[in-house]
Motif scaffolding. Structure first.
Motif, PDB file in Angstrom:
ATOM      1  N   LEU A  32       0.641  -1.153   0.123  1.00  0.00           N
ATOM      2  CA  LEU A  32       0.074   0.162   0.090  1.00  0.00           C
ATOM      3  C   LEU A  32       1.117   1.051   0.079  1.00  0.00           C
ATOM      4  O   LEU A  32       1.970   1.345   0.436  1.00  0.00           O
ATOM      5  CB  LEU A  32      -0.892  -0.034   1.281  1.00  0.00           C
ATOM      6  CG  LEU A  32      -2.033  -0.507   1.338  1.00  0.00           C
ATOM      7  CD1 LEU A  32      -1.980  -1.490   2.560  1.00  0.00           C
ATOM      8  CD2 LEU A  32      -3.081  -0.256   0.377  1.00  0.00           C
ATOM      9  N   PHE A  33       0.028   2.053  -0.848  1.00  0.00           N
ATOM     10  CA  PHE A  33       0.949   3.632  -1.256  1.00  0.00           C
ATOM     11  C   PHE A  33       0.370   4.529  -0.764  1.00  0.00           C
ATOM     12  O   PHE A  33      -0.683   5.139  -0.663  1.00  0.00           O
ATOM     13  CB  PHE A  33       1.559   4.110  -1.874  1.00  0.00           C
ATOM     14  CG  PHE A  33       2.506   1.981  -3.232  1.00  0.00           C
ATOM     15  CD1 PHE A  33       1.686   1.553  -3.920  1.00  0.00           C
ATOM     16  CD2 PHE A  33       3.668   2.509  -2.643  1.00  0.00           C
ATOM     17  CE1 PHE A  33       2.921   0.350  -3.622  1.00  0.00           C
ATOM     18  CE2 PHE A  33       4.740   1.184  -2.685  1.00  0.00           C
ATOM     19  CZ  PHE A  33       3.532   0.184  -3.563  1.00  0.00           C
ATOM     20  N   TRP A  34       0.952   5.640  -0.148  1.00  0.00           N
ATOM     21  CA  TRP A  34       0.279   7.176  -0.436  1.00  0.00           C
ATOM     22  C   TRP A  34       0.933   7.787  -1.071  1.00  0.00           C
ATOM     23  O   TRP A  34       2.064   8.062  -1.118  1.00  0.00           O
ATOM     24  CB  TRP A  34       0.315   7.498   0.827  1.00  0.00           C
ATOM     25  CG  TRP A  34      -0.943   7.526   2.049  1.00  0.00           C
ATOM     26  CD1 TRP A  34      -1.116   6.290   2.849  1.00  0.00           C
ATOM     27  CD2 TRP A  34      -2.228   7.662   1.152  1.00  0.00           C
ATOM     28  NE1 TRP A  34      -2.319   6.061   3.305  1.00  0.00           N
ATOM     29  CE2 TRP A  34      -3.343   7.342   2.252  1.00  0.00           C
ATOM     30  CE3 TRP A  34      -3.278   8.795   0.190  1.00  0.00           C
ATOM     31  CZ2 TRP A  34      -4.906   7.151   2.498  1.00  0.00           C
ATOM     32  CZ3 TRP A  34      -4.484   9.212   0.387  1.00  0.00           C
ATOM     33  CH2 TRP A  34      -5.347   8.592   1.910  1.00  0.00           C
ATOM     34  N   TYR A  35       0.956   8.530  -2.050  1.00  0.00           N
ATOM     35  CA  TYR A  35       1.576   9.434  -3.227  1.00  0.00           C
ATOM     36  C   TYR A  35       0.717  10.840  -2.692  1.00  0.00           C
ATOM     37  O   TYR A  35      -0.221  11.254  -2.624  1.00  0.00           O
ATOM     38  CB  TYR A  35       1.490   9.047  -4.507  1.00  0.00           C
ATOM     39  CG  TYR A  35       2.282   8.186  -5.042  1.00  0.00           C
ATOM     40  CD1 TYR A  35       1.330   6.757  -4.626  1.00  0.00           C
ATOM     41  CD2 TYR A  35       3.570   8.124  -5.809  1.00  0.00           C
ATOM     42  CE1 TYR A  35       2.546   5.342  -5.192  1.00  0.00           C
ATOM     43  CE2 TYR A  35       3.654   6.737  -5.987  1.00  0.00           C
ATOM     44  CZ  TYR A  35       3.606   5.836  -5.565  1.00  0.00           C
ATOM     45  OH  TYR A  35       4.572   5.136  -5.976  1.00  0.00           O
ATOM     46  N   VAL A  36       1.527  11.980  -3.049  1.00  0.00           N
ATOM     47  CA  VAL A  36       0.907  13.367  -3.018  1.00  0.00           C
ATOM     48  C   VAL A  36       1.401  14.264  -4.434  1.00  0.00           C
ATOM     49  O   VAL A  36       2.370  13.859  -4.900  1.00  0.00           O
ATOM     50  CB  VAL A  36       1.555  14.050  -1.740  1.00  0.00           C
ATOM     51  CG1 VAL A  36       2.976  13.894  -1.961  1.00  0.00           C
ATOM     52  CG2 VAL A  36       1.149  15.654  -1.326  1.00  0.00           C
ATOM     53  N   GLY A  93       5.908  14.320   8.094  1.00  0.00           N
ATOM     54  CA  GLY A  93       5.422  14.720   9.198  1.00  0.00           C
ATOM     55  C   GLY A  93       4.137  13.360   9.398  1.00  0.00           C
ATOM     56  O   GLY A  93       3.525  13.019   9.995  1.00  0.00           O
ATOM     57  N   PHE A  94       4.022  12.926   8.253  1.00  0.00           N
ATOM     58  CA  PHE A  94       2.723  12.565   7.701  1.00  0.00           C
ATOM     59  C   PHE A  94       3.415  10.945   7.958  1.00  0.00           C
ATOM     60  O   PHE A  94       4.256   9.860   8.541  1.00  0.00           O
ATOM     61  CB  PHE A  94       2.269  12.066   6.166  1.00  0.00           C
ATOM     62  CG  PHE A  94       1.576  13.113   5.779  1.00  0.00           C
ATOM     63  CD1 PHE A  94       2.069  14.180   5.316  1.00  0.00           C
ATOM     64  CD2 PHE A  94      -0.064  13.359   5.886  1.00  0.00           C
ATOM     65  CE1 PHE A  94       1.582  15.471   5.020  1.00  0.00           C
ATOM     66  CE2 PHE A  94      -0.376  14.490   5.492  1.00  0.00           C
ATOM     67  CZ  PHE A  94       0.294  15.242   4.926  1.00  0.00           C
ATOM     68  N   GLU A  95       1.790  10.326   9.117  1.00  0.00           N
ATOM     69  CA  GLU A  95       2.051   8.515   9.207  1.00  0.00           C
ATOM     70  C   GLU A  95       0.891   7.974   8.425  1.00  0.00           C
ATOM     71  O   GLU A  95      -0.576   8.874   8.241  1.00  0.00           O
ATOM     72  CB  GLU A  95       2.421   8.571  10.467  1.00  0.00           C
ATOM     73  CG  GLU A  95       1.440   8.839  11.145  1.00  0.00           C
ATOM     74  CD  GLU A  95       2.250   8.605  12.843  1.00  0.00           C
ATOM     75  OE1 GLU A  95       3.521   8.340  12.908  1.00  0.00           O
ATOM     76  OE2 GLU A  95       1.115   8.009  13.715  1.00  0.00           O
ATOM     77  N   ALA A  96       0.695   6.039   8.597  1.00  0.00           N
ATOM     78  CA  ALA A  96       0.095   5.471   8.153  1.00  0.00           C
ATOM     79  C   ALA A  96      -0.049   4.484   8.817  1.00  0.00           C
ATOM     80  O   ALA A  96       0.959   3.908   8.759  1.00  0.00           O
ATOM     81  CB  ALA A  96      -0.260   5.695   7.163  1.00  0.00           C
ATOM     82  N   CYS A 156      -3.869   7.012  -2.684  1.00  0.00           N
ATOM     83  CA  CYS A 156      -4.320   5.795  -2.321  1.00  0.00           C
ATOM     84  C   CYS A 156      -3.421   4.690  -3.655  1.00  0.00           C
ATOM     85  O   CYS A 156      -4.554   5.208  -4.541  1.00  0.00           O
ATOM     86  CB  CYS A 156      -4.884   5.716  -1.042  1.00  0.00           C
ATOM     87  SG  CYS A 156      -4.342   3.768  -0.008  1.00  0.00           S
ATOM     88  N   ALA A 157      -2.928   4.074  -2.830  1.00  0.00           N
ATOM     89  CA  ALA A 157      -2.970   2.923  -3.924  1.00  0.00           C
ATOM     90  C   ALA A 157      -2.342   1.291  -3.607  1.00  0.00           C
ATOM     91  O   ALA A 157      -1.844   1.708  -2.671  1.00  0.00           O
ATOM     92  CB  ALA A 157      -1.320   3.226  -5.261  1.00  0.00           C
ATOM     93  N   VAL A 158      -2.645   0.525  -4.389  1.00  0.00           N
ATOM     94  CA  VAL A 158      -2.490  -0.479  -3.385  1.00  0.00           C
ATOM     95  C   VAL A 158      -1.688  -1.612  -5.123  1.00  0.00           C
ATOM     96  O   VAL A 158      -2.225  -1.164  -6.141  1.00  0.00           O
ATOM     97  CB  VAL A 158      -3.734  -1.541  -2.922  1.00  0.00           C
ATOM     98  CG1 VAL A 158      -4.943  -1.467  -4.562  1.00  0.00           C
ATOM     99  CG2 VAL A 158      -3.530  -2.984  -2.891  1.00  0.00           C
ATOM    100  N   LYS A 159      -1.160  -2.549  -4.564  1.00  0.00           N
ATOM    101  CA  LYS A 159      -0.329  -3.240  -5.401  1.00  0.00           C
ATOM    102  C   LYS A 159      -0.563  -5.491  -4.769  1.00  0.00           C
ATOM    103  O   LYS A 159       0.102  -4.382  -3.741  1.00  0.00           O
ATOM    104  CB  LYS A 159       1.373  -2.514  -5.468  1.00  0.00           C
ATOM    105  CG  LYS A 159       2.073  -3.241  -6.855  1.00  0.00           C
ATOM    106  CD  LYS A 159       3.350  -2.948  -7.348  1.00  0.00           C
ATOM    107  CE  LYS A 159       4.122  -3.694  -8.086  1.00  0.00           C
ATOM    108  NZ  LYS A 159       4.053  -4.832  -7.978  1.00  0.00           N
ATOM    109  N   PRO A 160       0.056  -5.985  -5.344  1.00  0.00           N
ATOM    110  CA  PRO A 160      -0.704  -7.257  -4.656  1.00  0.00           C
ATOM    111  C   PRO A 160       1.520  -7.293  -4.383  1.00  0.00           C
ATOM    112  O   PRO A 160       1.823  -6.557  -5.016  1.00  0.00           O
ATOM    113  CB  PRO A 160      -0.233  -7.911  -6.744  1.00  0.00           C
ATOM    114  CG  PRO A 160      -1.296  -7.374  -7.483  1.00  0.00           C
ATOM    115  CD  PRO A 160      -0.579  -6.261  -7.105  1.00  0.00           C
TER     116      PRO A 160
END
Lengths: 116, 118
Positions: free
Chosen positions: A33-37, A62-65, A91-95
């Protein structure tokens, strides 16, 4: 098939307030899982990533997930919003790794507005 | 500093014109991608390439083609531009899956090319 749902296409917070951007995923196996800005007029850049090493992931600025398997969620938080955080977040998802290329699926994005 | 460079930030074309969008990366990445970004739809994959001269269709390949003659360069071609192809186009690259590890999963994006078709 995998998918990502971002709740809220627009989120407004006051400067100094908590930022919470929601992401829920659907995947048959625990994914990456990823977060991109994306700042205005720029491409996307990686904020943070989850790769099963630790459920709480710290990123830049300073971001966290936190990865919560039981809730299939990967919400992004920041304790205190800054004006410079105004951007669109994806938000992004990858196997997980396997044979051949595996596709990254992106959510529809959440625009964060920070009010002075 | 690693980079993905898209040659044109803004383009205005007329319906029926042939359009080339160029992308160059300097990270020796195996994989390269073209995405289209539209408000409310997020990023949608048009084509990707995992090796020179190789290409694979993404989710929305219709109306587009690609070319990868060199490892560092990946071009998106609109053979006959239409108004519904007005959009932001993002190029990205990543290490090949054969390298393993987290790096194989991270995409590095260019700044984008905003295309308007009149």
């Amino acid at each position: 098939a995998q998918s990502v749902t971002q709740l809220g296409s627009h989120v407004s917070v006051s400067e100094g307030a908590l930022v919470l951007l929601r992401c829920n995923y659907s995947s048959s196996v625990p994914p990456y899982l990823f977060w991109y800005v994306q700042y205005p007029n720029q491409g996307l850049q990686l904020l943070l990533k989850y790769t099963s090493a630790a459920t709480l992931v710290k990123g830049i600025n300073g971001f966290e997930a936190e990865f919560k398997k039981s809730e299939t969620s990967f919400h992004l938080t920041k304790p205190s919003a800054h004006m410079s955080d105004a951007a669109e977040y994806f938000c992004a998802v990858k196997p997980p790794l396997g044979g051949g290329y595996q596709k990254v699926t992106f959510g529809t994005g959440t625009k964060l507005q920070v009010i002075p | 500093d690693v980079k993905v460079t898209q040659s044109s930030r803004y383009l205005v074309k007329r319906t029926g014109e042939k359009v080339f969008l160029e992308c160059v990366q300097d990270m020796d990445h195996e994989n390269m991608f073209w995405y289209r970004q539209d408000p409310g739809l997020g990023l949608r994959l048009i084509y990707f390439s995992y090796d020179v001269k190789m290409k694979e269709k993404g989710d929305i390949p219709e109306g587009y083609s690609v070319s990868r003659e060199k490892k560092e360069r990946f071009s998106l071609i609109l053979e006959s531009a239409s108004t519904n192809q007005t959009s932001m186009y993002l190029c990205a690259s990543s290490q090949g899956t054969g390298t393993g590890g987290v790096g194989a999963n991270v995409l590095t994006f260019g700044a984008g090319s905003r295309l308007t078709v009149l």
